[in-house]
Design an enzyme around this catalytic site. Structure first.
Site, mmCIF file in Angstrom:
data_model
loop_
_atom_site.group_PDB
_atom_site.id
_atom_site.type_symbol
_atom_site.label_atom_id
_atom_site.label_comp_id
_atom_site.label_asym_id
_atom_site.label_seq_id
_atom_site.Cartn_x
_atom_site.Cartn_y
_atom_site.Cartn_z
ATOM 1 N NE ARG A 1 49.143 43.238 13.091
ATOM 2 C CZ ARG A 1 50.459 43.521 13.053
ATOM 3 N NH1 ARG A 1 50.927 44.357 12.156
ATOM 4 N NH2 ARG A 1 51.271 42.948 13.888
ATOM 5 C CE LYS B 1 51.168 39.346 21.409
ATOM 6 N NZ LYS B 1 51.012 39.025 20.107
ATOM 7 N NE ARG C 1 46.100 37.902 17.250
ATOM 8 C CZ ARG C 1 47.410 37.771 17.023
ATOM 9 N NH1 ARG C 1 48.015 36.632 17.244
ATOM 10 N NH2 ARG C 1 48.112 38.789 16.614
ATOM 11 N NE ARG D 1 56.468 44.548 14.493
ATOM 12 C CZ ARG D 1 55.657 43.840 15.250
ATOM 13 N NH1 ARG D 1 55.864 43.758 16.548
ATOM 14 N NH2 ARG D 1 54.635 43.199 14.723
ATOM 15 N NE ARG E 1 54.289 40.772 11.281
ATOM 16 C CZ ARG E 1 53.641 40.453 12.394
ATOM 17 N NH1 ARG E 1 54.305 40.010 13.446
ATOM 18 N NH2 ARG E 1 52.343 40.557 12.463
HETATM 19 P P1 AMP Z 1 51.081 38.082 14.923
HETATM 20 O O1 AMP Z 1 52.377 37.701 14.289
HETATM 21 O O2 AMP Z 1 50.824 37.333 16.198
HETATM 22 O O3 AMP Z 1 50.933 39.572 15.103
HETATM 23 O O4 AMP Z 1 49.916 37.623 13.909
HETATM 24 C C1 AMP Z 1 49.841 38.147 12.609
HETATM 25 C C2 AMP Z 1 48.450 37.929 12.033
HETATM 26 O O5 AMP Z 1 48.174 36.522 11.950
HETATM 27 C C3 AMP Z 1 47.303 38.505 12.836
HETATM 28 O O6 AMP Z 1 47.077 39.883 12.561
HETATM 29 C C4 AMP Z 1 46.142 37.624 12.396
HETATM 30 O O7 AMP Z 1 45.674 37.983 11.115
HETATM 31 C C5 AMP Z 1 46.809 36.255 12.268
HETATM 32 N N1 AMP Z 1 46.768 35.477 13.527
HETATM 33 C C6 AMP Z 1 47.828 35.101 14.300
HETATM 34 N N2 AMP Z 1 47.429 34.405 15.371
HETATM 35 C C7 AMP Z 1 46.069 34.335 15.287
HETATM 36 C C8 AMP Z 1 45.053 33.757 16.105
HETATM 37 N N3 AMP Z 1 45.347 33.105 17.247
HETATM 38 N N4 AMP Z 1 43.762 33.894 15.691
HETATM 39 C C9 AMP Z 1 43.440 34.516 14.548
HETATM 40 N N5 AMP Z 1 44.344 35.100 13.740
HETATM 41 C C10 AMP Z 1 45.651 35.012 14.097
#
Ligand code: AMP
Length: 213
Positions: A171, A13, A88, A127, A160
């Site tokens: 996740r 994504k 989400r 990654r 990360r």
């Molecule tokens: P990502 O970089 O999109 O994988 O997001 C990393 C982490 O941020 C996720 O595992 C969640 O803990 C938090 N997070 C990101 N976007 C959201 C969202 N829209 N709603 C809730 N938590 C989020």
């Protein structure tokens, strides 16, 4: 153009969103990136989000809805934006619909990147990203010429904090339970398109471009 990218963690994504946002000249709004920046800055939101993000759970709807409501009002969003990792949950999607409706706007395309769970664990745990320019790398699939150094800008490659196996499994389960229902939500609205996220990166990019026209 207003776009929304969905897909489980590791489906590509972020990488595709970055390329598409650049091609269409719109900002990529990643709630994950914004939350990581808040954690790094030690802001109030960052302090609330840190432990949840480290465990692989979802940050509260209230926080992320607030972030997106404010960010989409900034001038660079006037010509559109690409939402990456938001919404989400169904509550976030409903809040987004209400917010856009109040502003007389709507999402033009929802793109879902589909992918297989086990392959995702392997993809994510391997990654890394350049701390300088954001270019992505992978231990097996896209090795840098020199270990831990970006081929593009010479920056340091970093992993990360939430890209370890235990957190990744959490996740993925948060995705299955809370985010996957959005596929039906957007299918009912009639603007969802699915792309096979396991295809090579350039093929995924071409498939998305074909959808967006
Ligand atoms: P990502 O970089 O999109 O994988 O997001 C990393 C982490 O941020 C996720 O595992 C969640 O803990 C938090 N997070 C990101 N976007 C959201 C969202 N829209 N709603 C809730 N938590 C989020």
């Amino acid at each position: 153009m207003k776009l929304l990218f969905m897909g489980p963690p590791g489906a590509g994504k972020g990488t595709q969103a970055r390329r598409i946002a650049e091609k269409y000249g719109i900002p990529q709004l990643s709630t994950g990136d914004m939350l990581r920046a808040a954690v790094k800055a030690g802001s109030e939101i960052g302090l609330k989000a840190k432990a949840v993000m480290e465990s692989g759970g979802l940050v509260s709807d209230e926080i992320v809805i607030g972030i997106i409501a404010a960010r989409t009002l900034e001038p660079d969003c006037a010509g559109g934006f690409l939402l990456d990792g938001f919404p989400r949950t169904v509550a976030q999607a409903e809040a987004l619909d209400r917010m856009l409706k109040e502003r007389g706007h709507a999402i033009d395309h929802v793109v879902d990147l589909a992918a297989d769970n086990e392959a995702l664990v392997q993809r994510i745990t391997g990654r890394s990203t350049c701390a300088g320019c954001g270019e992505g790398y992978h231990r097996e699939f896209k090795k840098p010429r020199q270990a831990d150094v970006c081929d593009q800008c010479g920056g340091q490659l970093v992993q990360r904090a939430d890209d370890n196996e235990e957190t990744v499994r959490n996740r993925l389960s948060a995705y299955q339970q809370q985010t996957a229902p959005l596929i039906d939500y957007y299918r009912r609205q009639g603007n969802l398109k699915s792309v096979d996220g396991m295809l090579p990166m350039d093929q995924v990019f071409s498939a998305i471009c074909a959808i967006l026209g």
